[in-house]
Write an enzyme that holds these catalytic residues in place. Structure first.
Site, PDB file in Angstrom:
ATOM      1  N   TYR A 149     -29.252  24.388 -29.423  1.00 53.94           N
ATOM      2  CA  TYR A 149     -28.961  25.801 -29.182  1.00 53.94           C
ATOM      3  C   TYR A 149     -27.503  26.128 -29.526  1.00 53.94           C
ATOM      4  O   TYR A 149     -26.581  25.563 -28.932  1.00 53.94           O
ATOM      5  CB  TYR A 149     -29.258  26.087 -27.717  1.00 53.94           C
ATOM      6  CG  TYR A 149     -28.903  27.438 -27.175  1.00 53.94           C
ATOM      7  CD1 TYR A 149     -29.187  28.609 -27.874  1.00 53.94           C
ATOM      8  CD2 TYR A 149     -28.307  27.551 -25.919  1.00 53.94           C
ATOM      9  CE1 TYR A 149     -28.879  29.848 -27.334  1.00 53.94           C
ATOM     10  CE2 TYR A 149     -28.002  28.787 -25.369  1.00 53.94           C
ATOM     11  CZ  TYR A 149     -28.282  29.929 -26.089  1.00 53.94           C
ATOM     12  OH  TYR A 149     -27.973  31.146 -25.554  1.00 53.94           O
ATOM     13  N   LYS A 194     -37.190  33.077 -20.024  1.00 48.15           N
ATOM     14  CA  LYS A 194     -38.177  32.759 -21.062  1.00 48.15           C
ATOM     15  C   LYS A 194     -39.591  32.724 -20.506  1.00 48.15           C
ATOM     16  O   LYS A 194     -40.496  33.347 -21.063  1.00 48.15           O
ATOM     17  CB  LYS A 194     -37.847  31.411 -21.710  1.00 48.15           C
ATOM     18  CG  LYS A 194     -36.390  31.247 -22.106  1.00 48.15           C
ATOM     19  CD  LYS A 194     -35.915  32.331 -23.057  1.00 48.15           C
ATOM     20  CE  LYS A 194     -34.449  32.139 -23.410  1.00 48.15           C
ATOM     21  NZ  LYS A 194     -33.945  33.208 -24.300  1.00 48.15           N
ATOM     22  N   ASP A 249     -32.284  20.912 -19.659  1.00 45.18           N
ATOM     23  CA  ASP A 249     -32.520  22.350 -19.773  1.00 45.18           C
ATOM     24  C   ASP A 249     -34.021  22.553 -19.966  1.00 45.18           C
ATOM     25  O   ASP A 249     -34.566  22.259 -21.024  1.00 45.18           O
ATOM     26  CB  ASP A 249     -31.734  22.882 -20.970  1.00 45.18           C
ATOM     27  CG  ASP A 249     -31.834  24.386 -21.122  1.00 45.18           C
ATOM     28  OD1 ASP A 249     -32.856  24.960 -20.695  1.00 45.18           O
ATOM     29  OD2 ASP A 249     -30.920  25.002 -21.702  1.00 45.18           O
ATOM     30  N   ILE A 279     -35.755  25.563 -19.485  1.00 40.47           N
ATOM     31  CA  ILE A 279     -36.005  26.998 -19.329  1.00 40.47           C
ATOM     32  C   ILE A 279     -37.228  27.487 -20.105  1.00 40.47           C
ATOM     33  O   ILE A 279     -37.686  28.606 -19.887  1.00 40.47           O
ATOM     34  CB  ILE A 279     -34.768  27.839 -19.714  1.00 40.47           C
ATOM     35  CG1 ILE A 279     -34.473  27.745 -21.213  1.00 40.47           C
ATOM     36  CG2 ILE A 279     -33.558  27.416 -18.901  1.00 40.47           C
ATOM     37  CD1 ILE A 279     -33.378  28.701 -21.658  1.00 40.47           C
TER      38      ILE A 279
END
Length: 483
Positions: A152, A276, A237, A239
Site C-alpha cells: 500500500y 472496507k 493489517d 482491514i
C-alpha cells in the site's frame, strides 16, 4: 496566504518532511481525477476514478437498516433520550457496547473460529490512525519495519511521516504470484542488519492490498515463526478480512497463533477498520487489537488523540449487535463483490488482459506488460500517463506500490455503479484494440443496464466516487482519503 516553500524554516521538520508521499504517481492520479471527474451526463469524457479502494456495493443494505432502526441514532425522536449521555461521553476506552460489538463482529468475519477480547480493542481515527498508533507504541525514530512488496503506497504516510520510522521492502515477484517466502524475509532482515538498521518488526496485509489475495496457513505459520525467532513484532493489517468473495477462505493470524504451541503472543498486533468490510471510511473507525498488555495500556493513552466520536460508536454498537443483519450483510457483500469481480475480469479477458488470481479485496492486480513500449519502469510510467490523459482512467502503477516488476497496475472496481464499470471497460477495450490493431466486439453502454445485484440504473449517491458535476469545487484533498 500560505507560507510557501521559502518559509519552511518557520515550520517543524515533521510538518515539512517529504515522508507524506504526496509527490507520487499514486496521488497524481487522484489529482487528475479531481480536476476532471467523470459524470455520465455532464462530463462523459472525464476521468473515471479507479484508484479508490472503496466498497460502495452494499449501501442499500445499511440504509434499509437505518430506516428500520431509528433508535440507533441520537438525532431521531426514537433515539434522542440517549443524547445527553452520548454527547457527554469522553472515556477513551470507548463505549463498552461499542467494543463488545466490534469484538463480536471481528469474530463473525473470521467465521467464529477465534474470539476477541473487547478489553484489548483500542480506537483510532481510521486505519491510518491505527497504523500510526501502533508504530508509536512499538518503535523509535530511525527504527525500521520490514514490509513485503508490492505494498500500500500510503504506508509511507501512515507509518513513517510523523514517527520517523523507515520501511524496508521484502522483495516478492510474479514467479510465485508474489507469495511471501522465508528466503525473502531473511534476505531483507540480514541486509538491514548489515546496514546497521534496527529492525523492530514486520507488517503484512492480509488480504493483500494491492494483490487481492489471502495468505495461506503455511505462509502465516512461516511468518509467525520468523518473527518469533528474530524476536521482532508482527503487525497484521486485516482491514479487508470480510471482502473475501471466493475460495480459499480468509485465515487470520489470530487463528494461526492458536495452532502454534510456541508463539510469543505479545509480539502480535492486528489492525482493523470498518472502512472496507462495511464500506464506511467516512466514519473513521480504526482498531488496534494487541496481544501485548503493555501495548494495550500505553496505546489506550495515545488513542486519546484520535478517538472515534461517541455518536458513531453508539450507532455502530447497535448495528453490529444485530446478528441477523450482520450475517445477511456479510453474505450479500461477498456475493456482490464476486459478481462485480467476475464482470470486470471477464471484460478485460475480451482483449487478453489478465489479472493476478485473486479472491478478495476491492481491486485487481492488472497485468499490462504486453502493452509496454519497453519493459522498464519508465515504460510503465509512459503507459500510465496515456491511460490517465487519453483513456481517462485513474489506475495506479505498480511502481507506486514498490513492485519489483514493471507493467502491473492496481485497478479498483467496487467504488462505482454498474454503468460506470461498463464505460470503463469500453474505454479499456477500445484502447487495447487501438494499440494492438486487433478488432474486438465492444458492447455499447446501455443506459438501462442492470446487474443482478442492483435494482438501480444510476444512483447519484453511489456514483464513482462521491459524484459531483465537472463544475463543482474539489471537495477535499485526495491525500486524506487515499486508500
Amino acid at each position: 496566504m500560505g507560507l510557501g516553500n521559502k518559509n519552511h524554516h518557520l515550520l517543524s521538520k515533521i510538518a515539512t518532511n517529504d515522508k507524506h508521499g504526496e509527490n507520487s504517481p499514486y496521488f497524481d492520479g487522484w489529482k487528475a481525477y479531481e480536476a476532471n471527474p467523470f459524470h455520465p451526463i455532464n462530463n462523459s469524457h472525464g476521468v473515471i476514478q479507479m484508484g479508490l479502494a472503496e466498497n460502495q456495493l452494499c449501501f442499500d443494505l445499511i440504509e434499509k437498516w437505518i430506516r428500520n432502526n431509528p433508535s440507533a441514532s441520537i438525532c431521531t425522536s426514537e433515539g434522542v433520550n440517549r443524547f445527553r449521555y452520548i454527547a457527554n461521553f469522553q472515556d477513551y476506552h470507548g463505549l463498552p457496547e461499542f467494543r463488545n460489538a466490534v469484538a463480536n463482529f471481528m469474530s463473525k468475519v473470521r467465521g467464529g473460529r477465534v474470539r476477541f477480547d473487547p478489553d484489548r480493542i483500542l480506537m483510532s481515527g481510521g486505519a491510518t490512525g491505527a497504523n500510526e498508533l501502533i508504530m508509536f507504541c512499538l518503535a523509535d525514530p530511525g527504527d525500521a519495519f520490514l514490509v513485503p512488496s508490492p505494498y500500500y503506497p500510503a504506508f509511507v504516510r501512515d507509518l513513517c511521516w510523523r514517527t520517523g520510522l523507515q520501511l524496508i521492502p521484502v522483495e516478492c515477484d510474479s514467479s510465485n504470484n508474489f507469495k511471501i517466502t522465508r528466503e525473502a524475509l531473511e534476505a531483507a532482515y540480514e541486509k538491514a542488519k548489515e546496514d546497521n538498521i534496527n529492525v523492530k518488526g514486520l507488517i503484512i496485509t492480509n488480504p493483500s492490498n494491492p494483490l487481492g489475495s489471502t495468505l495461506d496457513r503455511e505462509t502465516l505459520h512461516s511468518i509467525v515463526s520468523f518473527i518469533n525467532e528474530k524476536n521482532i513484532h508482527l503487525v497484521c493489517d486485516e482491514i479487508y478480512a470480510a471482502t473475501v468473495f471466493s475460495t480459499p477462505s480468509f485465515i487470520s493470524v489470530s487463528e494461526v497463533m492458536e495452532d502454534m504451541k510456541c508463539c510469543k503472543r505479545d509480539l502480535v498486533h492486528i489492525i482493523y477498520s470498518l472502512s472496507k468490510d462495511m464500506g464506511l471510511p467516512g466514519f473513521r473507525v480504526g482498531i488496534v487489537y494487541s496481544y501485548n498488555d503493555e501495548v494495550v495500556n500505553q496505546g489506550r493513552k495515545m488513542s486519546s488523540f484520535g478517538l472515534v466520536s461517541s455518536q458513531t460508536q453508539h450507532f455502530l454498537a447497535s448495528m453490529l449487535s444485530d446478528d441477523k443483519f450482520v450475517g445477511n450483510f456479510l453474505a450479500e457483500s461477498s456475493r456482490r463483490l464476486r459478481e462485480r469481480h467476475s464482470l470486470f475480469t471477464k471484460g478485460l479477458e475480451k482483449v487478453n488482459i489478465t489479472c493476478l488470481p485473486s479472491n478478495a479485496g476491492l481491486f485487481c492486480w492488472m497485468n499490462l506488460r504486453n502493452l509496454l513500449k519497453e519493459q522498464t519502469f519508465e515504460g510503465e510510467m509512459m503507459l500510465w500517463r496515456v491511460i490517465i490523459n487519453e483513456v481517462k482512467l485513474n489506475v495506479s502503477p505498480g511502481s507506486s506500490f514498490n513492485c519489483s516488476e514493471p507493467g502491473w497496475y492496481r485497478v479498483c472496481f467496487a467504488n462505482m455503479d454498474d454503468e460506470t464499470v461498463e464505460v470503463a471497460l469500453k474505454r479499456i477495450r477500445e484502447f487495447v484494440c487501438k494499440e494492438t490493431g486487433k478488432k474486438v466486439e465492444v458492447k455499447r453502454w446501455q443506459r438501462g443496464l442492470r446487474l443482478s445485484f442492483s435494482s438501480r440504473r444510476f444512483d447519484e449517491t453511489v456514483m464513482s466516487p462521491h459524484l459531483m458535476s465537472p463544475h463543482s469545487p474539489i471537495p477535499h484533498s485526495p491525500l486524506v482519503r487515499a486508500t
